[in-house]
Design a protein around this motif. Sequence first.
Motif, PDB file in Angstrom:
ATOM      1  N   THR A  70       0.826  -1.203   0.000  1.00  0.00           N
ATOM      2  CA  THR A  70       0.000   0.000   0.000  1.00  0.00           C
ATOM      3  C   THR A  70       0.862   1.254   0.000  1.00  0.00           C
ATOM      4  O   THR A  70       2.004   1.259   0.470  1.00  0.00           O
ATOM      5  CB  THR A  70      -0.915   0.036   1.227  1.00  0.00           C
ATOM      6  N   TYR A  71       0.292   2.326  -0.534  1.00  0.00           N
ATOM      7  CA  TYR A  71       0.903   3.654  -0.417  1.00  0.00           C
ATOM      8  C   TYR A  71      -0.152   4.591   0.171  1.00  0.00           C
ATOM      9  O   TYR A  71      -1.206   4.761  -0.421  1.00  0.00           O
ATOM     10  CB  TYR A  71       1.358   4.188  -1.771  1.00  0.00           C
ATOM     11  N   PRO A  72       0.144   5.177   1.343  1.00  0.00           N
ATOM     12  CA  PRO A  72       1.352   4.982   2.146  1.00  0.00           C
ATOM     13  C   PRO A  72       1.375   3.609   2.809  1.00  0.00           C
ATOM     14  O   PRO A  72       0.336   2.976   2.974  1.00  0.00           O
ATOM     15  CB  PRO A  72       1.257   6.089   3.191  1.00  0.00           C
ATOM     16  N   GLU A  73       2.570   3.170   3.173  1.00  0.00           N
ATOM     17  CA  GLU A  73       2.692   1.899   3.882  1.00  0.00           C
ATOM     18  C   GLU A  73       2.157   2.037   5.303  1.00  0.00           C
ATOM     19  O   GLU A  73       1.967   3.140   5.816  1.00  0.00           O
ATOM     20  CB  GLU A  73       4.155   1.451   3.923  1.00  0.00           C
ATOM     21  N   ASP A  74       1.916   0.903   5.938  1.00  0.00           N
ATOM     22  CA  ASP A  74       1.421   0.857   7.325  1.00  0.00           C
ATOM     23  C   ASP A  74       0.154   1.686   7.479  1.00  0.00           C
ATOM     24  O   ASP A  74      -0.004   2.456   8.437  1.00  0.00           O
ATOM     25  CB  ASP A  74       2.489   1.366   8.305  1.00  0.00           C
ATOM     26  N   ALA A  75      -0.744   1.538   6.519  1.00  0.00           N
ATOM     27  CA  ALA A  75      -2.014   2.255   6.555  1.00  0.00           C
ATOM     28  C   ALA A  75      -3.148   1.249   6.676  1.00  0.00           C
ATOM     29  O   ALA A  75      -3.097   0.171   6.062  1.00  0.00           O
ATOM     30  CB  ALA A  75      -2.190   3.092   5.290  1.00  0.00           C
ATOM     31  N   PRO A  76      -4.196   1.547   7.449  1.00  0.00           N
ATOM     32  CA  PRO A  76      -5.319   0.614   7.587  1.00  0.00           C
ATOM     33  C   PRO A  76      -6.033   0.399   6.261  1.00  0.00           C
ATOM     34  O   PRO A  76      -6.270   1.342   5.509  1.00  0.00           O
ATOM     35  CB  PRO A  76      -6.238   1.311   8.602  1.00  0.00           C
ATOM     36  N   ARG A  77      -6.396  -0.845   5.991  1.00  0.00           N
ATOM     37  CA  ARG A  77      -7.138  -1.165   4.770  1.00  0.00           C
ATOM     38  C   ARG A  77      -8.636  -0.977   4.950  1.00  0.00           C
ATOM     39  O   ARG A  77      -9.363  -0.843   3.962  1.00  0.00           O
ATOM     40  CB  ARG A  77      -6.858  -2.604   4.355  1.00  0.00           C
ATOM     41  N   GLY A  78      -9.089  -1.005   6.184  1.00  0.00           N
ATOM     42  CA  GLY A  78     -10.528  -0.953   6.416  1.00  0.00           C
ATOM     43  C   GLY A  78     -10.856  -0.369   7.773  1.00  0.00           C
ATOM     44  O   GLY A  78     -10.099   0.439   8.320  1.00  0.00           O
ATOM     45  N   PRO A  79     -11.970  -0.785   8.362  1.00  0.00           N
ATOM     46  CA  PRO A  79     -12.452  -0.193   9.612  1.00  0.00           C
ATOM     47  C   PRO A  79     -11.496  -0.375  10.780  1.00  0.00           C
ATOM     48  O   PRO A  79     -10.757  -1.364  10.862  1.00  0.00           O
ATOM     49  CB  PRO A  79     -13.777  -0.931   9.861  1.00  0.00           C
ATOM     50  N   LEU A  80     -11.546   0.589  11.696  1.00  0.00           N
ATOM     51  CA  LEU A  80     -10.788   0.545  12.943  1.00  0.00           C
ATOM     52  C   LEU A  80     -11.757   0.521  14.124  1.00  0.00           C
ATOM     53  O   LEU A  80     -12.807   1.165  14.076  1.00  0.00           O
ATOM     54  CB  LEU A  80      -9.879   1.765  13.083  1.00  0.00           C
TER      55      LEU A  80
END
Length: 252
Positions: A111-121
């Motif tokens: 992913t860009y940016p890296e270490d980013a959530p793909r979905g809900p938190l």
Amino acid sequence: KPVELTLGGGRRVVVTPLRDDRRLRYQDWVAGRRAHVRELGAGRVGYLHIPDMVAEGWAQFHRDLRREMTREALVVDLRGNRGGHTSELIIEKLIRRIIAWDLPRGLNPVTYPEDAPRGPLVAVTDYNAGSDGDIVTAAFKIYKLGPVVGTRTWGGVIGTEGEHRLVDGSYITVARYAFWFDGLGWGVENHGVDPDVEVDISPGDWAEGRDPQIEEAVRLALAALAERPAVTAPDLSQRPSRRRPALPPRPR
């Protein structure tokens, strides 16, 4: 210090014991919570626990960050957070939004940016989360990153710095750092941050090894995924060809 042990059959070995087993027990606890989240979420939900907002918590946050961020949703466990000074760095990671994908040959998409959530938190907190643990919970709510599950936080955000020694050997501290929050004002001190979904752990839950706060957090994460699926890498079959075009025919 090195200690010599005599094992069965008279075999002797030298080992260096740990100073204490706190970190081993802590990692075992984290592994147990993560396994529970994996089971409840059918492998779709990641899990991160942040024990404090200083060096140990910053290291623990990054220990499994990249792997857990690859899951479709993420539970951020702030329970027992002892505070510190790195909450804004944690929040900077959690508010990242994926806008692109890097697709290296023969490797998994990144992913860009890296270490980013793909979905809900979903955040989990309790009455043992204080100081910067209060602040990170408040920031999670103010940024509307997702629901907060658990109990009201500790409520101590007026920090002290240094100490004043007295002639009898005791000392006093003086409050120096008050905190005001958008939408919450001065109300976090002596009160804490209220969860969106209040779930306590009863003595019976403790005795039976149940964690209803985690169970509710995973339930909310899966419900959010049903409404807003996680972002995924683009379909490689639709990628345009970058092959060099054929040369024109040579004149005779």
